[in-house]
Design a protein around this motif. Structure first.
Motif, PDB file in Angstrom:
ATOM      1  N   ARG A 166       0.684  -1.271  -0.132  1.00  0.00           N
ATOM      2  CA  ARG A 166      -0.054   0.075  -0.136  1.00  0.00           C
ATOM      3  C   ARG A 166       0.789   1.256   0.113  1.00  0.00           C
ATOM      4  N   GLY A 167       2.164   1.104  -0.123  1.00  0.00           N
ATOM      5  CA  GLY A 167       3.017   2.176  -0.242  1.00  0.00           C
ATOM      6  C   GLY A 167       3.258   2.818   1.035  1.00  0.00           C
ATOM      7  N   MET A 168       2.994   2.169   1.983  1.00  0.00           N
ATOM      8  CA  MET A 168       3.525   2.936   3.498  1.00  0.00           C
ATOM      9  C   MET A 168       4.858   2.394   3.797  1.00  0.00           C
ATOM     10  N   THR A 169       5.443   3.450   4.553  1.00  0.00           N
ATOM     11  CA  THR A 169       6.754   3.313   4.896  1.00  0.00           C
ATOM     12  C   THR A 169       6.839   2.926   6.426  1.00  0.00           C
ATOM     13  N   SER A 170       7.769   2.239   6.853  1.00  0.00           N
ATOM     14  CA  SER A 170       7.962   1.758   8.384  1.00  0.00           C
ATOM     15  C   SER A 170       7.680   2.970   9.364  1.00  0.00           C
ATOM     16  N   ALA A 171       8.115   4.059   8.813  1.00  0.00           N
ATOM     17  CA  ALA A 171       7.998   5.203   9.740  1.00  0.00           C
ATOM     18  C   ALA A 171       6.647   5.728   9.743  1.00  0.00           C
ATOM     19  N   GLU A 172       5.739   5.156   8.935  1.00  0.00           N
ATOM     20  CA  GLU A 172       4.404   5.599   9.025  1.00  0.00           C
ATOM     21  C   GLU A 172       3.503   4.486   9.761  1.00  0.00           C
ATOM     22  N   ALA A 173       4.154   3.283  10.296  1.00  0.00           N
ATOM     23  CA  ALA A 173       3.374   2.220  10.879  1.00  0.00           C
ATOM     24  C   ALA A 173       3.866   2.574  12.372  1.00  0.00           C
ATOM     25  N   ARG A 174       2.642   2.822  13.164  1.00  0.00           N
ATOM     26  CA  ARG A 174       2.800   3.135  14.610  1.00  0.00           C
ATOM     27  C   ARG A 174       2.038   2.152  15.164  1.00  0.00           C
ATOM     28  N   MET A 175       2.361   1.830  16.323  1.00  0.00           N
ATOM     29  CA  MET A 175       1.575   0.489  16.999  1.00  0.00           C
ATOM     30  C   MET A 175       1.255   1.360  18.382  1.00  0.00           C
ATOM     31  N   ALA A 176      -0.008   1.201  18.711  1.00  0.00           N
ATOM     32  CA  ALA A 176      -0.724   1.534  19.698  1.00  0.00           C
ATOM     33  C   ALA A 176      -1.233   0.087  20.456  1.00  0.00           C
ATOM     34  N   VAL A 177      -0.991   0.222  21.786  1.00  0.00           N
ATOM     35  CA  VAL A 177      -1.508  -1.194  22.506  1.00  0.00           C
ATOM     36  C   VAL A 177      -2.645  -1.285  23.272  1.00  0.00           C
ATOM     37  N   GLY A 178      -3.636  -1.787  23.169  1.00  0.00           N
ATOM     38  CA  GLY A 178      -4.765  -1.697  24.319  1.00  0.00           C
ATOM     39  C   GLY A 178      -4.498  -2.829  25.423  1.00  0.00           C
ATOM     40  N   CYS A 179      -4.758  -2.170  26.439  1.00  0.00           N
ATOM     41  CA  CYS A 179      -4.662  -2.949  27.737  1.00  0.00           C
ATOM     42  C   CYS A 179      -6.135  -3.210  28.414  1.00  0.00           C
ATOM     43  N   MET A 180      -6.835  -4.250  28.279  1.00  0.00           N
ATOM     44  CA  MET A 180      -8.189  -4.410  28.936  1.00  0.00           C
ATOM     45  C   MET A 180      -8.174  -5.525  29.709  1.00  0.00           C
ATOM     46  N   ARG A 181      -8.936  -5.421  30.878  1.00  0.00           N
ATOM     47  CA  ARG A 181      -9.293  -6.335  31.830  1.00  0.00           C
ATOM     48  C   ARG A 181      -9.859  -7.662  31.284  1.00  0.00           C
ATOM     49  N   MET A 182      -9.190  -8.824  31.493  1.00  0.00           N
ATOM     50  CA  MET A 182      -9.545 -10.167  31.184  1.00  0.00           C
ATOM     51  C   MET A 182     -10.946 -10.448  31.490  1.00  0.00           C
ATOM     52  N   VAL A 183     -11.900 -10.826  30.737  1.00  0.00           N
ATOM     53  CA  VAL A 183     -13.146 -11.301  31.060  1.00  0.00           C
ATOM     54  C   VAL A 183     -12.902 -12.931  31.193  1.00  0.00           C
ATOM     55  N   ALA A 184     -13.603 -13.388  32.157  1.00  0.00           N
ATOM     56  CA  ALA A 184     -13.607 -14.819  32.361  1.00  0.00           C
ATOM     57  C   ALA A 184     -14.974 -15.343  31.628  1.00  0.00           C
ATOM     58  N   PRO A 185     -14.897 -15.548  30.340  1.00  0.00           N
ATOM     59  CA  PRO A 185     -16.041 -15.658  29.736  1.00  0.00           C
ATOM     60  C   PRO A 185     -16.809 -17.154  29.968  1.00  0.00           C
ATOM     61  N   ARG A 186     -18.053 -17.399  30.024  1.00  0.00           N
ATOM     62  CA  ARG A 186     -18.726 -18.555  29.879  1.00  0.00           C
ATOM     63  C   ARG A 186     -18.662 -19.012  28.356  1.00  0.00           C
ATOM     64  N   CYS A 187     -18.817 -17.831  27.315  1.00  0.00           N
ATOM     65  CA  CYS A 187     -18.650 -18.444  25.841  1.00  0.00           C
ATOM     66  C   CYS A 187     -18.427 -17.118  25.307  1.00  0.00           C
ATOM     67  N   SER A 188     -17.746 -17.143  24.141  1.00  0.00           N
ATOM     68  CA  SER A 188     -17.180 -15.860  23.503  1.00  0.00           C
ATOM     69  C   SER A 188     -16.996 -16.284  21.952  1.00  0.00           C
ATOM     70  N   GLY A 189     -17.119 -15.404  21.096  1.00  0.00           N
ATOM     71  CA  GLY A 189     -16.907 -15.539  19.691  1.00  0.00           C
ATOM     72  C   GLY A 189     -16.791 -14.273  18.742  1.00  0.00           C
ATOM     73  N   ILE A 190     -17.150 -14.566  17.628  1.00  0.00           N
ATOM     74  CA  ILE A 190     -17.352 -13.410  16.798  1.00  0.00           C
ATOM     75  C   ILE A 190     -18.559 -13.373  16.094  1.00  0.00           C
ATOM     76  N   LEU A 191     -19.031 -12.098  15.586  1.00  0.00           N
ATOM     77  CA  LEU A 191     -20.185 -11.897  14.585  1.00  0.00           C
ATOM     78  C   LEU A 191     -20.119 -11.429  13.596  1.00  0.00           C
ATOM     79  N   PHE A 192     -21.043 -11.532  12.560  1.00  0.00           N
ATOM     80  CA  PHE A 192     -20.891 -10.809  11.467  1.00  0.00           C
ATOM     81  C   PHE A 192     -22.369 -10.225  11.445  1.00  0.00           C
ATOM     82  N   SER A 193     -22.668  -8.597  11.521  1.00  0.00           N
ATOM     83  CA  SER A 193     -23.817  -8.378  11.409  1.00  0.00           C
ATOM     84  C   SER A 193     -24.741  -8.610  10.021  1.00  0.00           C
ATOM     85  N   ARG A 194     -23.983  -9.048   9.027  1.00  0.00           N
ATOM     86  CA  ARG A 194     -24.765  -9.452   7.787  1.00  0.00           C
ATOM     87  C   ARG A 194     -23.994 -10.639   7.183  1.00  0.00           C
TER      88      ARG A 194
END
Lengths: 832, 126
Positions: free
Chosen positions: A294-322
């Protein structure tokens, strides 16, 4: 130079000539050489920058309509570059015309200021705090924390859905970390390696960069702030978090799922190591190759990192709204698994697939997930989709207490409805025409209306299919009521294509033989996506043309869209309008259009510049009633001619000049023989004309000037009564080819002058030129045709130039204009 | 014809010194200065055919130098040469009457052509 010449020129052009270096007697030899070349170079540069700007406009439209993936920073850079290009166009135009359009400077400055204000939002990803609480994030913070986390913040605080609490280690932290350890340069080498050695060498190089990152220390102050943010979360220090990548500058719609690293169950003492691990994934082989494409350089790649409390799930997954294959139906596709669904997305772990139709859970569902959970997920899917304006791909989890959390939401790709639908309907039918290029995808049906001139547009009915030989931005007048557009010639990057996309009118350009295959009044269905046309009106599904999502996915994209509003729209469509002035320019497109119009106007006086340069003139040795002085810009004349100062027609190597000369030298035009006395026109001249001949008429034989290169010609002639100029490019690339012809100031009396213009207008219109008349000035343009046709038309112009000379005295009635036009078009040159 | 006298003003020593040497090898007389104030002082006492001016410099910047040259020496042409492409500065430069706005890096022949034309233009106008 003759005094008459100077008087004939517009005053601004005299000023321009005076401003050019060669008007001084003291010019050095080298600058002399540059005389007409400088003017030409600036002119060509305008045309090149014009093309580049139109290309950017087309790409920007495509990107923002979601039809092609793009990297935001790359697009931002290109928009900035376009503003600079347009400035250079303005500068060149003013240099060419001696400062005739100084108002344009203010116009480009004004637009650029607004543009910068929009683009600045995306500019400084490293500014701001190094950690930000999730509650404080909105989508507008994407430049600081990446789209993934910014979206989650918005979902939590604005949409009001449950999201696990947490914070983001922002891109500013990444910048500090990389700079502190001098890792930018190391990372930057990846592109050079990829470029020089190809993708096979990439894996090893990426590994080295990742190792360097994993072993680099997090600077003390940064480490303290990250740990501080962790400690501020309730439940610390026993808290465990999930750490997810959130890359800045990549459109969330196009970033690959699973491309980056996620760390789960991270405790305080492993926090910094996990941070490095996620950051290092910015330099995985896949991520680097993806950016490179896509023509992006390494200087343009910036990584932020999210830190979120772990959920102890009974179940989990993904969904597609369509459902991908039929996005128009109310379906939600859910994948669920017991416990933590870390690898559901990557397909490593099997999951239960549930299809929710019209909000109802299927009766069989419920292995690991309850019916009411399913219906709650379906409601959330719709709500997120509504909020963000397009189908969503959502990661979710449900904890032991039955509480539902959204872990991620991003736009999902769905099948384009129109192409698949049209193919279905069209089954069993064969198209009556195929080919060309998609200018705007979609499908539409209606009766064919063939457009041959601008006047035809006045009668264009609603819901009709516009068919024309070549594309023209004037079609925008009818685009609101047009169901599809088909042209034989044109480019998906042209003005008209851009406008078609703006109006979302399905359009095919460059479909050969369209005019022969489609007849006026015939009802057809145009499948622009598939570049096919069917007879009759096929049933099209509702909204078969992909309408733009009213709500853009990301605020960064929205900012780019606002910037695009200063780039792509064309408000200045009519050069004859009193609104066609710099002050009315509201977009880069407008300025481009204005400069393009005015530079051609200026080039009609190119011959005057050359005329002053007697040393470089090469006289044409040919049997013609006019003297022609040739000037070579490169490749237009045989090299020997410069030394001798003379050239035979055979020594002219310029493609357009050869064609034009061939027309003028047509042996059927007997200009050197006395006309038969019985000619009605000639008699009438004898009867009424001669006494009234103005002085100019006696200037027959004045020199004409041709500035030529291998593919270019600017020919101006003042022989006889008229002043005409041809400016043409005749090369291999169809989109660059054009002929601009201008005719002005007849010497004969008012009525006869009008008849001569009428004669030329009739002839040129029938030769496919688009003509424009104002008083006794005629401008005719022909563009975007193949080289052989341009060559043919130039030969016709050559013949026309000579016969029009003859006609000067004989055009005594309106009927004679028509008579001579028909004779010329029927190739009856002996009539003249 | 006497050699053209060119004043080069740019705070980047690494750029301006080699450029001056290359231009001299091509038959021009060059004075290279790193400071706008010094340049303004010098043109009070010495005659130049053209000034090649960087836009962004510490201290008095190129746009201000241009403004004062145009005010006090309207016949002395100024060619702007900058590494920072900017519409804003380009527009201001051209509006203030710069002869040309060029971007680094630039081909030496292109620069020499422009300087010659600028000098010719001034002579013709004088």
């Amino acid at each position: 130079m003759m005094a008459g010449d100077a008087r004939d020129r517009p005053s601004w052009f005299r000023r321009a000539l005076d401003a050019l270096p060669w008007s001084g007697a003291s010019s050095s030899a080298e600058a002399r050489d540059a005389r007409f070349r400088v003017l030409y170079d600036r002119f060509r540069e305008i045309l090149i920058l014009n093309d580049a700007t139109l290309q950017l406009i087309a790409d920007l439209e495509d990107a923002l309509s979601g039809r092609s993936p793009f990297a935001l920073e790359v697009m931002t850079q290109r928009v900035r570059k376009a503003a600079l290009d347009v400035f250079v166009m303005v500068k060149n135009l003013n240099q060419i015309t001696g400062g005739r359009h100084l108002d344009l400077y203010e116009a480009i400055r004004r637009i650029n200021v607004s543009l910068e204000a929009e683009l600045a939002i995306q500019q400084r990803p490293s500014a701001g705090p190094v950690t930000i609480g999730l509650d404080d994030l909105r989508t507008s913070h994407a430049p600081l924390v990446g789209m993934k986390m910014a979206t989650l913040g918005e979902i939590k605080s604005v949409v009001g859905m449950p999201v696990p609490e947490g914070f983001v280690i922002a891109a500013a932290a990444f910048d500090l970390f990389m700079s502190h350890n001098e890792l930018w340069e190391t990372a930057g080498r990846l592109e050079s390696i990829l470029e020089a050695h190809g993708s096979r060498s990439l894996a090893g190089a990426c590994k080295q960069v990742q190792l360097a990152i994993l072993s680099a220390p997090v600077p003390d102050t940064l480490a303290a702030q990250i740990l501080g943010a962790f400690d501020a979360l309730a439940g610390a220090p026993d808290l465990r978090v999930a750490m997810r990548s959130s890359a800045v500058g990549e459109d969330s719609a196009s970033s690959h799922a699973g491309q980056y690293h996620t760390e789960l169950q991270v405790q305080r003492d492993a926090l910094l190591q996990a941070y490095r691990a996620v950051v290092a994934s910015a330099y995985s082989t896949g991520a680097v190759a993806y950016r490179f494409e896509r023509g992006m350089t390494s200087a343009e790649a910036r990584m932020a990192v999210g830190c979120m409390r772990m959920v102890a799930p009974r179940c989990s997954g993904i969904l597609f709204s369509r459902a991908f294959e039929c996005p128009q139906e109310d379906r939600v596709v859910i994948s669920a698994t017991r416990g933590l669904a870390a690898s559901v997305a990557s397909g490593e772990q099997s999951a239960e697939e549930i299809l929710v139709v019209n909000g109802c859970a299927p009766p069989t569902a419920g292995g690991c997930i309850r019916r009411d959970d399913i219906e709650q997920l379906a409601r959330i899917a719709r709500k997120l989709e509504q909020y963000f304006g397009q189908p969503q791909d959502v990661e979710w989890a449900i904890d032991e207490d039955g509480k539902l959390f959204v872990l991620q939401s991003r736009p999902m790709v769905v099948a384009e409805a129109p192409s698949s639908c049209v193919i279905d309907v069209a089954q069993g039918q064969s198209p009556i025409a195929t080919g060309g290029l998609v200018a705007c995808p979609g499908a539409g049906a209606g009766p064919v209306v063939v457009i041959r001139s601008d006047e035809d547009l006045d009668r264009f009915p609603a819901e009709a299919v516009l068919v024309a030989h070549h594309s023209s931005p004037t079609f925008s007048r009818v685009m609101q009521r047009c169901s599809a557009i088909v042209t034989e010639v044109g480019s998906p990057t042209g003005h008209m294509a851009i406008l078609a996309r703006e109006f979302d009118v399905p359009a095919i350009v460059g479909l050969p033989g369209a005019l022969a295959l489609l007849s006026d009044g015939q009802t057809v269905t145009v499948d622009a996506t598939g570049c096919r046309i069917f007879a009759g009106r096929l049933a099209l599904p509702h909204a078969s043309s992909p309408r733009r999502a009213p709500n853009a996915a990301s605020p960064a994209v929205q900012a780019l869209r606002r910037a695009a509003d200063l780039v792509t729209p064309l408000y200045l469509t009519d050069p004859l309008s009193i609104e066609f002035i710099p002050r009315r320019c509201r977009s880069l497109h407008d300025i481009t259009r204005f400069v393009h119009e005015k530079v051609f106007e200026a080039m009609f006086h190119f011959g005057d510049v050359a005329a002053d340069d007697r040393e470089r003139a090469v006289a044409l040795d040919a049997h013609l009633p006019i003297r022609v002085a040739l000037y070579d810009l490169g490749g237009g004349l045989h090299p020997e001619t410069l030394a001798s100062g003379r050239a035979t027609p055979d020594q002219v190597t310029s493609v357009p000049a050869r064609a034009f000369l061939e027309g003028m030298l047509d042996p059927r035009i007997r200009w050197d023989q006395p006309r038969p006395v019985s000619t009605r026109g000639f008699l009438s001249v004898l009867g009424e004309g001669i006494a009234g001949l103005p002085a100019e008429a006696q200037q027959v034989g004045r020199t004409s000037y041709a500035v030529v290169s291998d593919r270019y010609m600017n020919f101006s002639t003042k022989a006889g009564y008229h002043f005409s100029t041809i400016d043409t490019w005749c090369g291999e690339s169809i989109n660059k080819n054009y002929i601009h012809f201008r005719f002005e100031r007849g010497g004969a009396g008012g009525q006869r002058r009008a008849r001569r213009v009428q004669f030329l207008d009739t002839v040129l219109s029938r030769l496919d030129f688009v003509t424009q008349r104002r008083g006794d000035t005629l401008v005719a343009r022909l563009q975007k045709y193949q080289r052989p046709l341009i060559v043919e038309r130039l030969a016709a112009l050559g013949r026309l130039t000579l016969v029009a000379r003859q006609l000067d005295m004989v055009m005594d009635t309106d009927a004679s204009a028509e008579y001579f036009a028909n004779a010329f078009l029927a190739d009856k040159l002996e009539s003249f | 014809m006497a050699a053209l006298r060119i004043l080069l003003v740019d705070d980047e020593l690494d750029f301006i010194e080699p450029l001056a040497r290359r231009m001299e090898r091509r038959g021009m007389q060059c004075v290279a200065l790193q400071d706008g104030e010094k340049a303004l002082a010098l043109i009070q006492t010495e005659r130049f055919n053209c000034v090649v001016l960087d836009v962004r410099m510490p201290g008095i910047d190129g746009i201000e130098v241009l403004r004062r040259i145009r005010r006090d020496h309207p016949d002395l042409p100024v060619v702007l040469l900058t590494g920072h492409a900017s519409v804003e500065l380009g527009v201001r430069g051209m509006q203030l009457g710069a002869f040309e706005y060029l971007l680094k890096p630039i081909d030496l022949d292109d620069l020499l052509d422009t300087v010659r034309r600028a000098a010719d233009h001034a002579l013709a106008g004088a």
